[in-house]
Write an enzyme that holds these catalytic residues in place. Structure first.
Site, PDB file in Angstrom:
ATOM      1  N   LYS A 187      39.739  42.513  43.253  1.00  0.00           N
ATOM      2  CA  LYS A 187      40.024  42.805  44.658  1.00  0.00           C
ATOM      3  C   LYS A 187      40.211  44.313  44.858  1.00  0.00           C
ATOM      4  O   LYS A 187      40.433  45.050  43.890  1.00  0.00           O
ATOM      5  CB  LYS A 187      41.299  42.063  45.110  1.00  0.00           C
ATOM      6  CG  LYS A 187      41.160  40.551  45.040  1.00  0.00           C
ATOM      7  CD  LYS A 187      40.175  40.023  46.076  1.00  0.00           C
ATOM      8  CE  LYS A 187      40.256  38.530  46.240  1.00  0.00           C
ATOM      9  NZ  LYS A 187      39.064  37.802  45.804  1.00  0.00           N
TER      10      LYS A 187
HETATM   11  C1  LIG Z   1      38.979  34.552  50.949  1.00  0.00           C
HETATM   12  C2  LIG Z   1      39.856  34.241  49.770  1.00  0.00           C
HETATM   13  N1  LIG Z   1      40.982  33.540  49.946  1.00  0.00           N
HETATM   14  C3  LIG Z   1      41.801  33.250  48.938  1.00  0.00           C
HETATM   15  C4  LIG Z   1      41.531  33.649  47.652  1.00  0.00           C
HETATM   16  C5  LIG Z   1      42.430  33.224  46.537  1.00  0.00           C
HETATM   17  O1  LIG Z   1      42.976  34.266  45.809  1.00  0.00           O
HETATM   18  P1  LIG Z   1      43.423  34.041  44.273  1.00  0.00           P
HETATM   19  O2  LIG Z   1      42.199  34.037  43.450  1.00  0.00           O
HETATM   20  O3  LIG Z   1      44.309  35.206  43.985  1.00  0.00           O
HETATM   21  O4  LIG Z   1      44.168  32.761  44.207  1.00  0.00           O
HETATM   22  C6  LIG Z   1      40.376  34.397  47.404  1.00  0.00           C
HETATM   23  C7  LIG Z   1      40.059  34.846  46.039  1.00  0.00           C
HETATM   24  O5  LIG Z   1      38.978  35.172  45.688  1.00  0.00           O
HETATM   25  C8  LIG Z   1      39.505  34.711  48.495  1.00  0.00           C
HETATM   26  O6  LIG Z   1      38.398  35.415  48.309  1.00  0.00           O
END
Ligand SMILES: Cc1ncc(COP(=O)(O)O)c(C=O)c1O
Length: 379
Positions: A187
């Site tokens: 990210k």
């Molecule tokens: C749009 C979106 N929402 C939620 C998430 C979830 O994040 P995490 O991977 O930290 O759980 C991601 C992760 O790629 C995402 O791209």
């Protein structure tokens, strides 16, 4: 797609020393680094409360738990997003209501949201996809009109800004009742493992959420609500503290790469470059709204899949975000969905391709990548 090791080399001394200090003090969980990061992120985002947690998926889930959403409540979100957004809605036994997106920004379609609102609708979850905010003016107005919560999925857009019609500039994730983000390593603000955070300006909601992330405890060993165990550990907080002051610079580096890509692809008949809104009509020199978590093209002559294969064969990383609409994913198929309601998502999944995008991309790499893409698409 990303060059985490190149970025690490730039901050190695600071990161290593911060991590060593945590090893020395052994304050691994809820240590001073976590609290310091929380405060620094509150200042950066201009929000009253940041509640760090274990990952972005948890952040979304905890936000929904904190708002007291109940089984059967309908939650509207985009059909074209990463599955985490809909996954938590389903896990909490809420009813996901997937709607189409716009073909230019890839973000949730306002008319589609309006059409989907019923007396059971309780919340809208706009996803600021690929690093650019959804149309928050319209979403907040709809939410106010229908008395709905707005939960911003800001996993891909930390550092992005939104220019409202009234001229106010806000940070992505700070406009709804609650925002959720991810610090997954790739990210824009990534740690070296999993991490996430919830943001809100609502004191009461912040208090509720602080308990939920810690087993529903507001007083030690008193469990007042059902909670979860979702904590950002101190080592991740230390990495994030090193990177946060550099985030605007990281986003600018991404924008510079996006500008170079879009310049090279200009006037290509079969290649549609990403559109930025709010502050400019195209990618301009002053725009700071889009943070290009992904740089995503549309290939309109049917050669997207062949291009992916060609780039892979030539050792150029690329990704298809996302290859299947959520309403067609086995876990989320539902009789309620009609194909004619998703013309844009159904088309995007055939056309989109994301190119390498990170803070260490250089001119030579961009020239090589764009040359290969243009030659193949026109060949
Ligand atoms: C749009 C979106 N929402 C939620 C998430 C979830 O994040 P995490 O991977 O930290 O759980 C991601 C992760 O790629 C995402 O791209």
């Amino acid at each position: 797609m990303v060059d985490l090791s190149g970025q690490y080399q730039e901050i190695k001394v600071q990161v290593n020393s911060a991590i060593t200090q945590i090893l020395e003090t052994s304050a691994f969980i809820n240590g001073p680094e976590v609290h310091a990061f929380q405060k620094e992120l509150e200042t950066y985002l201009g929000v009253k409360h940041v509640i760090p947690c274990a990952n972005g998926t948890d952040a979304l889930q905890i936000a929904m738990m904190g708002l007291g959403l109940k089984p059967g409540d309908e939650v509207i979100t985009a059909d074209f997003t990463f599955a985490a957004t809909v996954e938590v809605i389903a896990l909490l036994q809420l009813t996901p209501v997937l709607v189409d997106v716009y073909p230019d920004t890839f973000n949730i379609n306002i008319e589609a949201i309006e059409k989907a609102i019923t007396p059971n609708t309780k919340a809208i979850v706009p996803v600021h996809l690929f690093g650019q905010c959804a149309n928050m003016d319209a979403i907040l107005a709809l939410a106010e009109k229908h008395n709905l919560y707005v939960i911003e999925d800001n996993a891909q857009a930390i550092g992005a800004k939104y220019l409202s019609k009234n001229g106010k500039k806000s940070m992505a994730g700070s406009m709804g009742q609650v925002g959720a983000t991810s610090f997954f390593p790739s990210k824009n603000l990534g740690c070296y493992g999993d991490g996430g955070a919830i943001f809100t300006n609502d004191d009461e909601l912040a208090h509720i959420i602080r308990g939920i992330v810690n087993h529903g405890m507001y007083e030690r060993y008193h469990h007042d609500v059902v909670g979860v165990n979702s904590r950002l550990d101190s080592i991740q907080a230390a990495v994030l503290r090193t990177k946060l002051p550099k985030l605007d610079g990281y986003c600018e580096a991404r924008r510079n790469s996006a500008r170079a890509y879009s310049k090279a692809f200009k006037n290509q008949e079969h290649i549609v470059t990403p559109v930025t809104v709010n502050n400019c009509d195209g990618i301009c020199d002053v725009c700071d709204c889009h943070v290009f978590h992904q740089y995503t093209l549309k290939i309109t002559n049917g050669k997207r899949d062949a291009l992916v294969k060609y780039l892979n064969e030539n050792e150029i990383p690329c990704g298809v975000y996302y290859p299947i609409p959520l309403h067609k994913q086995k876990a989320y198929v539902d009789k309620r969905y009609k194909e004619e309601d998703f013309p844009v998502t159904n088309q995007l999944v055939k056309e989109v391709i994301s190119l390498p995008m990170h803070t260490e991309l250089d001119e030579e790499q961009i020239n090589h990548i764009t040359k290969m893409v243009i030659e193949f698409v026109n060949g």
